[in-house]
Design a protein around this motif. Structure first.
Motif, PDB file in Angstrom:
ATOM      1  N   GLY A   1       0.760  -1.246   0.012  1.00 31.32           N
ATOM      2  CA  GLY A   1      -0.101   0.077  -0.166  1.00 31.32           C
ATOM      3  C   GLY A   1       1.052   1.211  -0.035  1.00 31.32           C
ATOM      4  N   TYR A   2       0.304   2.480   0.229  1.00 30.10           N
ATOM      5  CA  TYR A   2       0.851   3.669   0.403  1.00 30.10           C
ATOM      6  C   TYR A   2       0.931   4.320   1.821  1.00 30.10           C
ATOM      7  CZ  TYR A   2       1.045   4.172  -4.900  1.00 30.10           C
ATOM      8  OH  TYR A   2       1.391   3.919  -6.085  1.00 30.10           O
ATOM      9  N   VAL A   3       1.854   4.761   1.896  1.00 32.77           N
ATOM     10  CA  VAL A   3       1.902   5.695   3.228  1.00 32.77           C
ATOM     11  C   VAL A   3       1.947   7.297   3.006  1.00 32.77           C
ATOM     12  CG1 VAL A   3       3.237   5.958   5.483  1.00 32.77           C
ATOM     13  CG2 VAL A   3       3.020   3.780   4.490  1.00 32.77           C
ATOM     14  N   ARG A   4       0.892   7.869   3.485  1.00 36.14           N
ATOM     15  CA  ARG A   4       0.832   9.260   2.922  1.00 36.14           C
ATOM     16  C   ARG A   4       0.926  10.139   4.070  1.00 36.14           C
ATOM     17  NH1 ARG A   4      -2.721   6.359  -0.947  1.00 36.14           N
ATOM     18  NH2 ARG A   4      -1.860   6.918  -3.086  1.00 36.14           N
ATOM     19  N   ASP A   5       1.073  11.502   3.919  1.00 31.27           N
ATOM     20  CA  ASP A   5       0.834  12.451   4.845  1.00 31.27           C
ATOM     21  C   ASP A   5      -0.806  12.716   4.896  1.00 31.27           C
ATOM     22  OD1 ASP A   5       0.220  15.427   5.681  1.00 31.27           O
ATOM     23  OD2 ASP A   5       2.364  15.261   5.907  1.00 31.27           O
ATOM     24  N   ALA A   6      -1.005  12.760   6.393  1.00 31.46           N
ATOM     25  CA  ALA A   6      -2.385  12.574   6.520  1.00 31.46           C
ATOM     26  C   ALA A   6      -3.403  13.950   6.201  1.00 31.46           C
ATOM     27  CB  ALA A   6      -2.980  12.551   8.077  1.00 31.46           C
ATOM     28  N   LYS A   7      -2.370  15.088   6.107  1.00 29.25           N
ATOM     29  CA  LYS A   7      -3.017  16.326   5.573  1.00 29.25           C
ATOM     30  C   LYS A   7      -2.916  16.483   4.018  1.00 29.25           C
ATOM     31  CE  LYS A   7      -2.406  18.966   9.931  1.00 29.25           C
ATOM     32  NZ  LYS A   7      -1.689  20.263  10.520  1.00 29.25           N
ATOM     33  N   THR A   8      -1.721  16.363   3.541  1.00 29.64           N
ATOM     34  CA  THR A   8      -1.497  16.605   2.162  1.00 29.64           C
ATOM     35  C   THR A   8      -1.798  15.491   1.173  1.00 29.64           C
ATOM     36  OG1 THR A   8       0.887  15.971   2.075  1.00 29.64           O
ATOM     37  CG2 THR A   8       0.303  18.216   2.721  1.00 29.64           C
TER      38      THR A   8
ATOM     39  N   LYS B   1       7.894   7.169  -3.819  1.00 25.63           N
ATOM     40  CA  LYS B   1       6.385   7.569  -3.962  1.00 25.63           C
ATOM     41  C   LYS B   1       5.495   7.007  -2.708  1.00 25.63           C
ATOM     42  CE  LYS B   1       6.437   6.844  -8.917  1.00 25.63           C
ATOM     43  NZ  LYS B   1       8.159   6.320  -8.903  1.00 25.63           N
ATOM     44  N   GLY B   2       6.112   6.680  -1.814  1.00 26.26           N
ATOM     45  CA  GLY B   2       5.324   6.143  -0.768  1.00 26.26           C
ATOM     46  C   GLY B   2       4.725   4.665  -0.549  1.00 26.26           C
ATOM     47  N   TYR B   3       5.241   4.205  -1.494  1.00 25.88           N
ATOM     48  CA  TYR B   3       4.661   2.710  -1.681  1.00 25.88           C
ATOM     49  C   TYR B   3       5.515   1.605  -1.035  1.00 25.88           C
ATOM     50  CZ  TYR B   3       2.764  -1.586  -4.029  1.00 25.88           C
ATOM     51  OH  TYR B   3       2.215  -2.926  -4.368  1.00 25.88           O
TER      52      TYR B   3
ATOM     53  N   LEU C   1      -3.159  -2.428   2.398  1.00 29.92           N
ATOM     54  CA  LEU C   1      -3.191  -1.206   3.676  1.00 29.92           C
ATOM     55  C   LEU C   1      -2.520  -0.136   3.276  1.00 29.92           C
ATOM     56  CD1 LEU C   1      -4.033  -1.262   6.643  1.00 29.92           C
ATOM     57  CD2 LEU C   1      -1.768  -2.167   7.041  1.00 29.92           C
ATOM     58  N   ASP C   2      -3.357   0.989   3.058  1.00 26.47           N
ATOM     59  CA  ASP C   2      -2.957   2.358   2.972  1.00 26.47           C
ATOM     60  C   ASP C   2      -2.918   2.975   4.269  1.00 26.47           C
ATOM     61  OD1 ASP C   2      -2.568   1.860   0.241  1.00 26.47           O
ATOM     62  OD2 ASP C   2      -4.563   2.772  -0.069  1.00 26.47           O
ATOM     63  N   VAL C   3      -1.789   3.667   4.791  1.00 24.38           N
ATOM     64  CA  VAL C   3      -1.910   4.175   6.115  1.00 24.38           C
ATOM     65  C   VAL C   3      -1.668   5.629   5.924  1.00 24.38           C
ATOM     66  CG1 VAL C   3      -0.438   4.172   8.316  1.00 24.38           C
ATOM     67  CG2 VAL C   3      -1.002   1.961   6.954  1.00 24.38           C
TER      68      VAL C   3
END
Length: 758
Positions: free
Chosen positions: A11-18, A41-43, A78-80
């Motif tokens: 999955g991807y781990v991303r900034d919760a806001k942006t 890319k956060g993957y 699972l994206d977080v």
């Protein structure tokens, strides 16, 4: 047998806001202890054994740690999202690693440079500079103001590959080499590779500078910028469709021309300016598909006009890059993802001179251009958490105009040369990263590169291998070997930073250049301090490197003016080079105090049959010792301090050993008719300039407002103790004797910049 079953979590781990992907997030599984990190890319992809209650931890410096307890009964997406750590929480210590560890993995001669540190390094006129920061790293030559280009492990400036979202940027400099073309406000990551090249990279001999433009904020509009003494910049980002798509646009322009113009006399006008623009439009189509369009456009222009009676002269010089990438990221399943890219790149420099004197007229127009259109497709296959494959293909159509010349002069025939050369460069590569035993990681691969023109074709295999063995949990011994081939070349007739360069292709008589490099070193992580240490030795042998013959130039040669034909092929020569040395780096990448110590001990020699009587000589940018001390200290949330000190052995130069003069006598006259002198230059680059050293200091005053707005006053001093570093030397006659004199460029230069965010 149940323990032999594995499932994939990805999955991807991303900034919760942006909602932007976060690279380098540490992901750890318990029980089992397996772990991985997210890519640029956060993957991520993680292979785990079945479990009724596995705990997966996601940690990243500056963000709250997230723990997920899940039952693993099959493959799982699972994206977080990770939220920034609140500043007022003081009792919670977040254990994370924002940057990849140097003791893990197989990569060697690779440096990740934090964008925050690039912005804090004090620089000339307050302009934060990506490439000037890279010059502060071991193995990269720095120094002489006004000299464009990176000289990495003995290689020339045309032997470095600059990638911006996979697009090639050919001349990445503004202001005759004083500033780079890349605006740090728009960048997400910067990575320098000097050796141990993975199979995915090719086409250059010495280094790869891989940069990525960051995705815009897809939740709200955000802007930042700055106003300096010579330039201003502005970056705006925000959502196109909230949560699904975003944009970022970042621009910069100087106003030297506007400041200087009123001060110049009416009959003698001139000016200079540059501008650049970065953009990226990002679209999340669905969880498995993403498309982005990114690009860069930049131009420099210098112009002058002189009028005196019947004389009227006008001239301008301009150069610039355009580059753009359209990319599609696709996830097939938990094990396989790919990226398909259509890439465009265009570099041009243009000289125009127009002189009038009465009825006489002289005009010269000189254009050099290289244009690329590329298609790239790459598969990433995660066979397991300890075994990944990368398979790719890239094909590029090069269109060269090494010389497009129009020459007109009253009373003479017009001259027009407009040659165009096309070639196709194609590479396929396979790269395998695996762990045959727990403490050993190997990255083995091969790149098959080919180059096809109308009359000639070349195919070369390029084997690559690097390995890292962990002696302890935080110390590894690493080594790497790589063969690189280069099919296009940058040759220059000057070293003062003017873009008087030709990008020329491999031809019938100019064969591809090749380098073979081996590196060996130790890498150590210092846990809990975001600090790494490395020491490396390297040896590089280069064959068929390209340069101008001694005394040759491409402007107004006899072949162009008299024969109406191109001359650059006849003025080139090929030779070989040897570079070897030792590099040390201690780098603290985050914290209240951060910075690095870099030291290089190196030797670089060249040999050309038509230069220096065919004998070896030290390269101009051979430097025995090179030191960089860089420090940033956060005195408080409102005051940040920074300083840089550099030292380097002087450049190698050629100075006449002796001059012999005489009188020529004509027997048919009563006296002499002239004189002739001969100059003995001796061995090429036998002498050294004075050592180069310089101190830069900076201070930032930061104020944050409750609304989220922020303003910063950035004060810096370049060359704080006003060291008169040598720019060039020249011969002068005083009291009947020749003496050598030095010209220096920059004394102490203060600057101030106002930065803002909202």
């Amino acid at each position: 047998m149940a323990q032999d079953i594995h499932y994939d979590i990805s999955g991807y781990v991303r900034d919760a806001k942006t909602k932007t992907g976060l690279p380098g997030v540490m992901i750890q599984v318990s029980p089992g202890g397996d772990g991985t990190t997210t890519d640029t890319k956060g993957y991520y992809n993680l292979s785990v054994t079945p479990s009724d209650s596995a705990e997966i931890t996601f940690s990243f410096v500056g963000y709250s740690t997230v723990k997920k307890v899940i039952a693993i009964k099959g493959d799982l997406r699972l994206d977080v999202p990770l939220s920034e750590e609140a500043a007022e929480i003081k009792e919670v210590i977040v254990e994370g690693k924002r940057f990849k560890t140097v003791s893990d993995g197989a990569d060697i001669s690779n440096i990740e440079i934090p964008i925050d540190q690039i912005k804090d390094v004090p620089t000339l006129m307050g302009e934060k500079d990506v490439l000037k920061t890279i010059q502060l790293m071991p193995g990269v030559q720095k120094g002489s103001e006004g000299t464009a280009g990176l000289y990495v492990r003995g290689g020339g400036p045309g032997e470095n590959l600059f990638l911006l979202d996979n697009a090639t940027v050919y001349n990445p400099y503004h202001l005759f080499g004083f500033f780079s073309s890349f605006n740090g406000d728009a960048l997400k990551s910067v990575e320098l590779t000097k050796g141990g090249f993975p199979a995915k990279y090719g086409g250059r001999l010495s280094s790869v500078v891989d940069m990525e433009i960051r995705n815009g904020n897809n939740e709200k509009i955000h802007a930042e910028g700055g106003v300096g003494l010579i330039a201003s910049r502005l970056t705006v980002e925000g959502p196109i469709k909230k949560g699904k798509s975003s944009f970022i646009i970042s621009g910069r322009r100087t106003y030297l021309d506007a400041l200087m113009y009123p001060l110049l006399p009416s009959d003698n006008k001139g000016g200079y300016f540059f501008y650049d623009l970065n953009w990226k439009f990002n679209f999340d189509i669905n969880p498995k598909n993403r498309i982005y369009l990114s690009g860069y456009f930049g131009r420099d222009k210098f112009w002058a006009r002189f009028k005196d009676g019947e004389s009227d002269s006008r001239a301008w010089l301009r150069w610039g890059n355009a580059a753009s990438t359209l990319a599609w990221d696709h996830i097939y399943n938990e094990k396989i993802n790919s990226q398909t890219s259509l890439i465009y790149s265009n570099y041009v420099f243009d000289i125009n001179i127009d002189e009038k004197y009465g009825t006489d007229n002289y005009k010269l127009r000189y254009i050099s251009n290289v244009k690329d259109i590329s298609l790239k497709h790459e598969f990433n296959i995660s066979a397991s958490s300890s075994h990944t494959l990368k398979i790719g293909l890239i094909s590029t159509l090069h269109t060269f105009k090494p010389e497009a010349v129009t020459y007109r002069e009253t009373g003479f025939n017009d001259v027009k040369v407009d040659n165009k050369i096309q070639a196709v460069e194609t590479s396929v590569y396979l790269q395998d990263t695996f762990k045959p035993i727990p403490r050993l990681t190997i990255n083995a691969g091969v790149r098959l590169s080919g180059y096809i023109t109308a009359n000639k074709s070349y195919v070369f295999p390029e084997p690559r291998i690097s390995a890292g063995y962990k002696i302890t949990d935080n110390i590894a011994i690493k080594g790497g070997f790589a063969i690189m081939n280069q099919y296009i070349y940058q040759v220059t007739s000057g070293g003062i930073g003017l873009p008087l360069d030709l990008w020329v292709p491999t031809t019938d008589n100019i064969k591809p250049a090749q380098s073979k490099q081996i590196a060996l070193g130790l890498a150590k992580d210092i846990p809990g301090k975001n600090m790494v240490c490395s020491i490396e030795g390297y040896y590089k042998k280069t064959n068929r490197s390209v340069g101008f013959k001694e005394g040759a130039t491409f402007l107004l040669s006899e072949d162009i003016v008299e024969k109406n034909e191109s001359s650059w092929k006849k003025n080139l020569t090929q030779g070989q080079g040897w570079s070897y040395g030792l590099e040390f780096l201690l780098h603290k990448r985050a914290g209240k105090f951060s910075g690095w110590i870099g030291y290089t001990l190196s030797w670089s020699q060249l040999q050309f049959d038509s230069v220096n009587f065919g004998k070896k000589f030290y390269a101009r940018y051979d430097r025995r010792h090179d030191i960089s001390l860089v420090g940033m200290y956060k005195l408080s949330d409102k005051v940040h301090l920074s300083a840089t000190w550099v030292y380097g052995t002087g450049n190698a130069i050629t100075i006449p050993n002796a001059e012999y003069g005489g009188i020529e006598h004509n027997p048919g006259s009563n006296g002499s008719i002239g004189g002739r002198s001969l100059t003995d230059y001796g061995i090429k680059n036998e002498y050294r300039m004075r050592a180069y050293h310089r101190l830069d200091i900076g201070i930032k005053f930061i104020k944050k407002f409750p609304s989220g707005r922020e303003r910063t006053w950035d004060l810096s001093i370049y060359n704080a103790y006003s060291r008169r570093n040598p720019y060039f030397y020249f011969m002068s006659s005083e009291n009947g004797m020749n003496v050598i004199k030095q010209v220096s460029l920059f004394p102490i230069i203060p600057s101030i910049t106002y930065n803002f965010k909202f």
